[in-house]
Design a protein around this motif. Structure first.
Motif, PDB file in Angstrom:
ATOM      1  N   VAL A   1       1.015  -1.278  -0.183  1.00 53.94           N
ATOM      2  CA  VAL A   1       0.150  -0.002   0.092  1.00 53.94           C
ATOM      3  C   VAL A   1       0.723   1.091   0.187  1.00 53.94           C
ATOM      4  O   VAL A   1       0.695   2.190  -0.776  1.00 53.94           O
ATOM      5  CB  VAL A   1      -1.051  -0.016   1.257  1.00 53.94           C
ATOM      6  CG1 VAL A   1      -1.738   1.274   1.225  1.00 53.94           C
ATOM      7  CG2 VAL A   1      -2.053  -1.190   1.229  1.00 53.94           C
TER       8      VAL A   1
ATOM      9  N   ALA B   1       0.762   1.381  -4.122  1.00 52.22           N
ATOM     10  CA  ALA B   1      -0.596   1.794  -4.628  1.00 52.22           C
ATOM     11  C   ALA B   1      -0.618   3.468  -4.876  1.00 52.22           C
ATOM     12  O   ALA B   1       0.096   4.073  -4.093  1.00 52.22           O
ATOM     13  CB  ALA B   1      -1.845   1.352  -3.452  1.00 52.22           C
TER      14      ALA B   1
ATOM     15  N   GLN C   1      -6.527   1.921  -0.438  1.00 55.21           N
ATOM     16  CA  GLN C   1      -6.473   0.247  -0.155  1.00 55.21           C
ATOM     17  C   GLN C   1      -5.787  -0.092   1.232  1.00 55.21           C
ATOM     18  O   GLN C   1      -5.477   0.788   1.780  1.00 55.21           O
ATOM     19  CB  GLN C   1      -5.210  -0.211  -1.043  1.00 55.21           C
ATOM     20  CG  GLN C   1      -5.587   0.053  -2.698  1.00 55.21           C
ATOM     21  CD  GLN C   1      -4.464  -0.462  -3.636  1.00 55.21           C
ATOM     22  OE1 GLN C   1      -3.732  -1.402  -3.285  1.00 55.21           O
ATOM     23  NE2 GLN C   1      -4.462  -0.124  -4.744  1.00 55.21           N
TER      24      GLN C   1
ATOM     25  N   ALA D   1     -10.167  -2.860  -1.144  1.00 60.03           N
ATOM     26  CA  ALA D   1      -9.662  -1.676  -1.963  1.00 60.03           C
ATOM     27  C   ALA D   1     -11.284  -1.274  -2.548  1.00 60.03           C
ATOM     28  O   ALA D   1     -12.340  -2.068  -2.675  1.00 60.03           O
ATOM     29  CB  ALA D   1      -8.795  -2.122  -3.183  1.00 60.03           C
TER      30      ALA D   1
ATOM     31  N   SER E   1      -7.960  -3.152  -8.430  1.00 63.46           N
ATOM     32  CA  SER E   1      -6.976  -3.185  -7.434  1.00 63.46           C
ATOM     33  C   SER E   1      -7.034  -4.300  -6.392  1.00 63.46           C
ATOM     34  O   SER E   1      -5.856  -4.816  -5.930  1.00 63.46           O
ATOM     35  CB  SER E   1      -7.234  -1.837  -6.291  1.00 63.46           C
ATOM     36  OG  SER E   1      -7.152  -0.418  -7.141  1.00 63.46           O
TER      37      SER E   1
END
Length: 445
Positions: free
Chosen positions: A257, A261, A267, A295, A300
């Protein structure tokens, strides 16, 4: 003019007049806007409140886990029988699907989840759970009661239902994929929209909160067993330490994350389970970790699942361990994000505003919790909202999924009336629109 022609004109006039009057009444300011208040007044009558509270307490005393809701289902069917509402049973093991209205299109659905949680209830309330280790700790007893309450309101005002309201009493919301099972069995065939609700201890009684678009995250779960070679803690060189490998895995998972991300794509990866070893001076043969990933985008979720597997196996290999991973793909691989339909949001704002006042309708910040209501929304337009139950003059209510969770039963008339209002007015609006038959194979459920 012949008598036969005169009679034909009279018949045509009588056939057209109700439709003209109906259309005119709906277009007036009081046509639709008066329904929510009327339904709430009905739901606040003492006899209604006593009945709906009694139903909720019976359900709360006898909690049942997912796909085990046989007594809950029996109670629901008994109440529907008393109301004279037909239903299908069994659906998805314990589910019940009732029908109020004309029996024909258009169709709109109301959903209630029935299952409880494996939690031991605390406190000595008179109507606490009678089943050790099981509790309605997420408000599903209230959801069922409010949907039965909506059914009672709808039946009392059945002449105002221009179509059919489908009552979906669903099993196994708590991780069992009950909604997916209901969809697969055709519960939503021909249904145009579905509404759901969830109680919340965070907001005041008489208020609701929601938004259009993503509202709850999608989720998945995993368990990993990291295998090494055990030995004496004083001689680590003769062992392959799975505790160390599992620790490195947990730290590395957090980088998915923080480093991979998009910061604007919310997330979460959380490891909530770590089991390994039973003595302070022994390196065990294996360690087990487990967790969840969430998510708001399904892409994702899929990416997280792939990377979690790569990180676990890769980090285990770095420290000479092996890893096996279970993503608990049964009954469903992933729970999708819960995404509210934009048009239904506008409808919700109107109806809730008419009932409670616009100042009582709050905008909800998206939550990372998940809801299997999302499976309905993948099939048809759907809308779910939170309904407050906190009495601001009383102590703070316990949170969901805890042994201290409690329901303020004053919320029950509000939920029943609002669900009935959303369904009724949605059907009345649909009656004014040209109906497309695209995607519909028949006119009855």
């Amino acid at each position: 003019m012949s008598f036969s022609k005169f009679v034909s004109l009279v018949l045509i006039f009588h056939l057209l007049t109700p439709a003209l009057v109906f259309s005119s009444s709906l277009s007036s300011s009081n046509g639709l806007s008066g329904i929510p208040k009327k339904f709430l007044d009905f739901a606040k009558r003492k006899e209604f409140v006593d009945w709906i509270v009694g139903v909720r307490r019976k359900i709360h005393e006898n909690p049942e886990l997912g796909y085990e809701e046989f007594e809950t289902s029996k109670l629901i069917r008994s109440e529907l029988d008393k109301l004279g509402i037909p239903y299908k049973y069994p659906v998805s093991v314990t589910g019940v699907v009732g029908f109020v209205g004309t029996g024909g299109p258009p169709f709109v659905a109301l959903r209630a989840d029935m299952d409880a949680l494996p939690i031991q209830e605390e406190g000595d309330w008179e109507h606490r759970s009678k089943i050790p280790g099981k509790m309605h700790a997420c408000g599903h007893d209230a959801h069922v009661s409010m949907t039965l309450g909506a059914a009672k309101i709808l039946k009392e005002h059945v002449q105002e239902i221009n179509g059919t309201v489908v009552l979906v009493f669903q099993p196994a919301e708590e991780g069992g994929g009950g909604a997916k099972k209901m969809v697969d069995e055709g519960v939503l065939d021909n249904v145009d929209a579905i509404f759901g609700l969830h109680v919340t201890h965070e907001d005041a009684i008489g208020t609701v909160a929601s938004k259009s678009g993503p509202i709850f995250a999608g989720s998945g779960f995993f368990t990993a067993v990291i295998s090494g070679r055990g030995g004496h803690a004083a001689l680590p060189q003769h062992s392959i330490d799975p505790i160390l490998a599992a620790s490195n895995i947990i730290v590395s998972l957090q980088h998915l994350v923080s480093r991979e991300a998009d910061p604007f794509d919310s997330q979460v990866v959380t490891v909530g389970k770590f089991q390994g070893g039973s003595a302070f001076n022994v390196i065990p043969d294996s360690a087990t970790i487990g967790g969840t990933f969430r998510a708001f985008l399904k892409t994702s979720l899929i990416q997280l699942k792939q990377r979690i597997e790569e990180v676990i196996k890769g980090q285990a290999a770095v420290l000479r361990c092996n890893a096996t991973i279970d993503f608990h793909d049964k009954p469903v691989p992933l729970f999708p994000p819960t995404v509210n339909d934009n048009d239904l949001h506008e409808h919700f704002l109107e109806v809730a505003g008419d009932m409670l006042g616009n100042d009582k309708v709050k905008d909800l910040k998206p939550l990372m919790g998940s809801e299997d209501f999302a499976f309905y929304q993948e099939a048809i337009p759907g809308y779910i909202y939170l309904i407050g139950m906190q009495d601001e003059s009383s102590p703070k209510l316990g949170a969901v999924h805890t042994p201290q969770f409690t329901i303020n039963e004053d919320v029950l008339p509000y939920g029943a009336a609002l669900q009935a209002s959303l369904a009724t007015t949605h059907l009345l609006k649909a009656e004014l629109k040209p109906r497309s038959t695209e995607g519909h194979t028949h006119d009855e459920l």
